[in-house]
Design a protein around this motif. Structure first.
Motif, PDB file in Angstrom:
ATOM      1  N   ILE A 122     107.631  70.235  15.194  1.00  0.00           N
ATOM      2  CA  ILE A 122     108.562  69.941  16.290  1.00  0.00           C
ATOM      3  C   ILE A 122     109.229  71.224  16.756  1.00  0.00           C
ATOM      4  O   ILE A 122     109.366  71.476  17.963  1.00  0.00           O
ATOM      5  CB  ILE A 122     109.605  68.890  15.846  1.00  0.00           C
TER       6      ILE A 122
ATOM      7  N   ASP B   2     106.223  68.369   9.487  1.00  0.00           N
ATOM      8  CA  ASP B   2     106.580  67.708  10.754  1.00  0.00           C
ATOM      9  C   ASP B   2     107.734  68.419  11.445  1.00  0.00           C
ATOM     10  O   ASP B   2     107.734  68.577  12.670  1.00  0.00           O
ATOM     11  CB  ASP B   2     106.870  66.220  10.542  1.00  0.00           C
TER      12      ASP B   2
ATOM     13  N   ILE C 241     105.251  63.129  17.656  1.00  0.00           N
ATOM     14  CA  ILE C 241     105.683  64.269  18.465  1.00  0.00           C
ATOM     15  C   ILE C 241     105.680  63.898  19.943  1.00  0.00           C
ATOM     16  O   ILE C 241     106.582  64.278  20.687  1.00  0.00           O
ATOM     17  CB  ILE C 241     104.793  65.484  18.165  1.00  0.00           C
TER      18      ILE C 241
ATOM     19  N   THR D 153     106.808  73.351  18.751  1.00  0.00           N
ATOM     20  CA  THR D 153     106.543  72.783  20.073  1.00  0.00           C
ATOM     21  C   THR D 153     107.703  73.041  21.023  1.00  0.00           C
ATOM     22  O   THR D 153     107.503  73.348  22.191  1.00  0.00           O
ATOM     23  CB  THR D 153     106.275  71.272  19.948  1.00  0.00           C
TER      24      THR D 153
END
Lengths: 276, 226
Positions: free
Chosen positions: B118, B114, B82, B121
């Motif tokens: 992402i 995952d 990340i 975020t």
């Protein structure tokens, strides 16, 4: 932008002056909890608690393991309460201050040492296979009074959790897949809930229930009492700070008794809502 | 072959997100796809430690915490993945000698963790007001033993898959992906097929993110106008 440097003199003075007149900075009464929101699920064993600006997430999981050699008929309960950096900048579990460690340990002791979970019921095959119940408490937002929020989250998650069903056939144990047979809840004797008080003033004569972060930074003493719905005291914790009189302790206990009933009701409602 | 939750092969699970739920963090976002739920909290730009600061740009730090257990090497891998993805997309030169700290907490893991991390975020960085070159969206694909390719697989599907592929793309960019993670046994044709499916899926995720952010901005505009 800068790291936390604690409250300013103006903030502390304002807080104390307001308390002398019987009000708190956020307008609450001294025995009022902040808004408490509990949500469980959808995964079994997941509970999130929002107490004012404090947010805590608890997650319960299970695994089949060997028991401890000196306790062959008891299951194992593991705790993990790390203060993550998300809760506040500069907080880090690897460099935790004594206060932060105390918070983690307090939640752990409350559940484990009060024997809330029936560990004998976690035994599958004595001496060989037992359930290990793992409770992970994640602090997402530090708005003060982490202990109360964490204890509520942990208990709600434990009550919400379902483990796979097991049938014992002589020397063999069959662990059923959750799709084959409905998973079963844990056997929980009682539900201990922590209630924290903060004390202010030179002789600790002013007290508040459920301190916010600012109140925690200004307080001169802190006291946590753990009660369950059977009106039993599970734990008392007063670590350091200025001395308190037994009358103050008594007063706190009476207030806490009423509050614990309210909290337990909220937990029940949240559990019911999640299975609806 | 039908999927356990009766989805189409290229159908994403129900997406859900909420922005700005945390008070202490400068920005935060909770993103969930079906039963996979991730919370991302951002602190930044904040003061960096002298030994880790960079003189001309902000330093990006990522912490990933799993839902169950202590962090393991898998989580460290996720942290570096990340960080590498976002390090170049954050306009770090606007904030020299500072730190942008990204803390990700997995709430529930049911496959495609995952890509959810992402996406969460990306939203959290927008909520925090960290300047970005573009939005980054991610999606995961799995190739099952019967040669079908499914988008946004659940943990059950991933466990049975022959290969899984996660792609993250920069919005509005025609260049290749910012992040690729392919595991398992696969042919180049399968890889290319997954690439195309993920590119389409990320467009849908981007549209969803746009709606969410527009909603938040209009709400805030109403509050400040009132």
């Amino acid at each position: 932008m800068v790291a936390e440097i604690g409250p300013s003199n103006i903030e502390s003075a304002f807080l104390l002056e307001a308390l002398k007149r019987g009000t708190r900075v956020d307008g609450r009464g001294i025995y009022d909890y902040r808004t408490l929101k509990i949500s469980c699920g959808p995964t079994y064993g997941l509970a999130e608690v929002q107490l004012g600006q404090t947010r805590v997430l608890a997650r319960v999981s299970c695994e089949v393991t060997r028991p401890f050699p000196d306790r062959p008929t008891e299951g194992i309960v593991l705790f993990n309460t790390e203060l993550s950096s998300m809760a506040g900048f500069g907080l880090d579990s690897s460099r935790a201050s004594t206060q932060e460690v105390a918070i983690s340990r307090m939640v752990e002791r409350v559940i484990k040492q009060s024997r809330a979970i029936d560990s004998e019921a976690l035994c599958i095959l004595a001496g060989e296979k037992v359930w290990t119940i793992r409770i992970d408490v994640h602090f997402l937002d530090h708005g003060g009074n982490l202990i109360d929020a964490a204890s509520i989250a942990a208990i709600a998650a434990l009550k919400h959790f379902r483990r796979p069903d097991v049938t014992i056939d002589g020397e063999e144990a069959i662990i059923h897949d959750v799709r084959e047979r409905n998973p079963v809840p844990l056997s929980i004797h009682h539900t201990p809930i922590c209630v924290t008080f903060g004390f202010f003033g030179a002789s600790g004569d002013m007290l508040v229930l459920d301190p916010t972060l600012l109140e925690e930074q200004v307080q001169v003493s802190s006291f946590t009492i753990t009660l369950n719905s059977h009106r039993e005291i599970c734990a008392l914790n007063k670590a350091g700070g200025i001395p308190l009189s037994p009358d103050q302790i008594q007063r706190c206990t009476q207030v806490a008794l009423a509050k614990v009933d309210e909290v337990n009701e909220k937990i029940q409602l949240a559990l019911k809502a999640s299975t609806a | 072959m039908s999927r356990p939750d009766r989805r189409e092969a290229s159908q994403l699970r129900a997406l859900n997100c909420s922005l700005g739920q945390l008070n202490r963090a400068d920005g935060s976002a909770q993103f969930s796809a079906g039963n996979t739920s991730v919370v991302s909290g951002i602190y930044g730009p904040v003061e960096a430690k002298v030994y880790e600061e960079k003189l001309d740009r902000a330093v990006v730090e990522v912490k990933f915490r799993p839902d169950i257990g202590a962090p393991t090497t898998k989580d460290k891998w996720m942290e570096s993945a990340i960080r590498n993805t976002f390090e170049r997309e954050i306009l770090a030169h606007l904030h020299p000698r500072t730190l942008v700290q990204i803390v990700i907490q997995l709430r529930e893991g049911d496959g495609s963790v995952d890509s959810a991390a992402i996406n969460a975020t990306s939203l959290a960085l927008v909520d925090a007001g960290i300047p970005l070159k573009c939005m980054i969206t991610a999606a995961t694909c799995a190739v099952l033993p019967d040669d079908t390719t499914v988008v946004d697989p659940t943990q059950e599907e991933i466990d049975a898959a022959r290969s899984t592929h996660t792609f993250a793309f920069a919005s509005g960019s025609s260049t290749g992906p910012l992040y690729v993670d392919s595991r398992g046994d696969f042919t180049m044709d399968e890889y290319n097929h997954c690439y195309e499916l993920c590119a389409l899926a990320t467009e849908r995720v981007l549209a969803f993110m746009r709606t969410a952010i527009e909603g938040k901005v209009t709400k805030e505009a109403k509050i400040s106008a009132a």
